[in-house]
Design a protein around this motif. Sequence first.
Motif, PDB file in Angstrom:
ATOM      1  N   LEU A  61      15.035  -8.820   3.100  1.00  0.00           N
ATOM      2  CA  LEU A  61      14.889  -9.442   1.998  1.00  0.00           C
ATOM      3  C   LEU A  61      15.668  -9.796   0.497  1.00  0.00           C
ATOM      4  CD1 LEU A  61      11.653 -11.960   2.755  1.00  0.00           C
ATOM      5  CD2 LEU A  61      13.677 -11.884   4.054  1.00  0.00           C
ATOM      6  N   GLY A  62      15.251  -8.446   0.008  1.00  0.00           N
ATOM      7  CA  GLY A  62      16.059  -8.652  -1.304  1.00  0.00           C
ATOM      8  C   GLY A  62      17.807  -8.338  -0.929  1.00  0.00           C
ATOM      9  N   LEU A  63      17.470  -7.421   0.264  1.00  0.00           N
ATOM     10  CA  LEU A  63      19.764  -7.438   0.358  1.00  0.00           C
ATOM     11  C   LEU A  63      19.893  -8.446   0.669  1.00  0.00           C
ATOM     12  CD1 LEU A  63      18.674  -4.152   1.862  1.00  0.00           C
ATOM     13  CD2 LEU A  63      20.012  -4.536   0.468  1.00  0.00           C
ATOM     14  N   GLY A 116      10.724  -0.859   1.588  1.00  0.00           N
ATOM     15  CA  GLY A 116      10.158  -1.103   3.112  1.00  0.00           C
ATOM     16  C   GLY A 116      10.711  -2.033   3.427  1.00  0.00           C
ATOM     17  N   CYS A 117      10.395  -2.295   4.852  1.00  0.00           N
ATOM     18  CA  CYS A 117      11.922  -2.603   6.212  1.00  0.00           C
ATOM     19  C   CYS A 117      11.613  -3.710   5.381  1.00  0.00           C
ATOM     20  CB  CYS A 117      10.955  -2.613   7.289  1.00  0.00           C
ATOM     21  SG  CYS A 117      12.209  -3.278   8.347  1.00  0.00           S
ATOM     22  N   HIS A 118      11.004  -4.785   5.103  1.00  0.00           N
ATOM     23  CA  HIS A 118      10.727  -6.251   4.930  1.00  0.00           C
ATOM     24  C   HIS A 118      11.147  -7.281   3.669  1.00  0.00           C
ATOM     25  CE1 HIS A 118       9.717  -7.023   9.475  1.00  0.00           C
ATOM     26  NE2 HIS A 118       9.221  -6.315   8.967  1.00  0.00           N
ATOM     27  N   THR A 147       6.773   2.457  -0.443  1.00  0.00           N
ATOM     28  CA  THR A 147       6.622   3.922   0.720  1.00  0.00           C
ATOM     29  C   THR A 147       5.626   4.348   0.940  1.00  0.00           C
ATOM     30  OG1 THR A 147       8.529   4.505   0.107  1.00  0.00           O
ATOM     31  CG2 THR A 147       8.748   3.236   2.084  1.00  0.00           C
ATOM     32  N   TYR A 148       5.691   5.269  -0.401  1.00  0.00           N
ATOM     33  CA  TYR A 148       4.923   6.314  -0.590  1.00  0.00           C
ATOM     34  C   TYR A 148       3.368   6.028  -0.506  1.00  0.00           C
ATOM     35  CZ  TYR A 148       2.783  10.002  -3.303  1.00  0.00           C
ATOM     36  OH  TYR A 148       2.551  11.108  -3.569  1.00  0.00           O
ATOM     37  N   PHE A 161      18.899   3.760  -0.128  1.00  0.00           N
ATOM     38  CA  PHE A 161      17.871   3.860  -1.533  1.00  0.00           C
ATOM     39  C   PHE A 161      17.012   3.064  -1.778  1.00  0.00           C
ATOM     40  CE2 PHE A 161      16.856   3.702  -5.845  1.00  0.00           C
ATOM     41  CZ  PHE A 161      15.775   4.558  -5.987  1.00  0.00           C
ATOM     42  N   TYR A 162      17.121   1.448  -1.597  1.00  0.00           N
ATOM     43  CA  TYR A 162      16.244  -0.031  -1.739  1.00  0.00           C
ATOM     44  C   TYR A 162      15.967  -0.119  -0.081  1.00  0.00           C
ATOM     45  CZ  TYR A 162      15.093  -4.789  -2.998  1.00  0.00           C
ATOM     46  OH  TYR A 162      15.173  -5.815  -3.495  1.00  0.00           O
ATOM     47  N   ALA A 163      16.157   0.424   0.450  1.00  0.00           N
ATOM     48  CA  ALA A 163      15.048   0.202   1.877  1.00  0.00           C
ATOM     49  C   ALA A 163      13.913   0.882   1.781  1.00  0.00           C
ATOM     50  CB  ALA A 163      15.536   0.466   3.050  1.00  0.00           C
TER      51      ALA A 163
END
Length: 221
Positions: A87-89, A81-83, A208-209, A75-77
């Motif tokens: 970093l947040g994860l 978005g990927c990058h 991402t939207y 959900f977070y990704a």
Amino acid sequence: MYLLQAPLPASWAILAWVLLLPFAMQSLMRLRRAESLRGAQQHLWLAGVVLLAWLWTLQARVAGGAAFGLLGVGFYALIFGCHRARLGLLLAVALHAVLGGGSWMNFGLSGMLLAVVPTVLAGHLQGQLELRLPKNVFIFMIGHGMFVTLAVTAATSALLVVVSWLLKPGPIDLDQLAYALLLAWGEALASGMLFSALVIFGPHLVLTYRQDLYLPPRRVL
């Protein structure tokens, strides 16, 4: 979380750090050239870091001592978005180590499993959906919010269980894998609803939207 409470063997820990660092550096370099988060986007990104770290401290134990919990990584990704998500994860993994008293020896492997793998997989699946399916807001909400989340969560959960088998010698308990996949399905349903609500009521928060792509203005005849 599912595993990684006890310190890893030194060889595992060093290898994991060696694998993790290039991915972290890649994300840092990409974000240096990207537009910064603003206002509510930044608040949501930081809130997600804290909520994920807290969420990983909530566990349910089943027979045999296996611990399971919600991940939230897919959900977070999908939102950031990927990058940015990677970093947040990684920050969430570090905060979880502080809150849960985890070993910093495990950070490299935890970062690979909970930050690198989900973001790489989510980015690839999102790219495939955009390439192969019609550009429609409902397809975006259902395809990305539910099925991408399900695939990412199921793959990450299964990988966590497999790694726990490798680190703990003993008989393989296939029930652990079944519990992990069942929990992934429930998480995907909840994440799909939250993702759809964000797309509808706060599309600027879902990085991402693209509204011009998935909800273009109607042509006036």
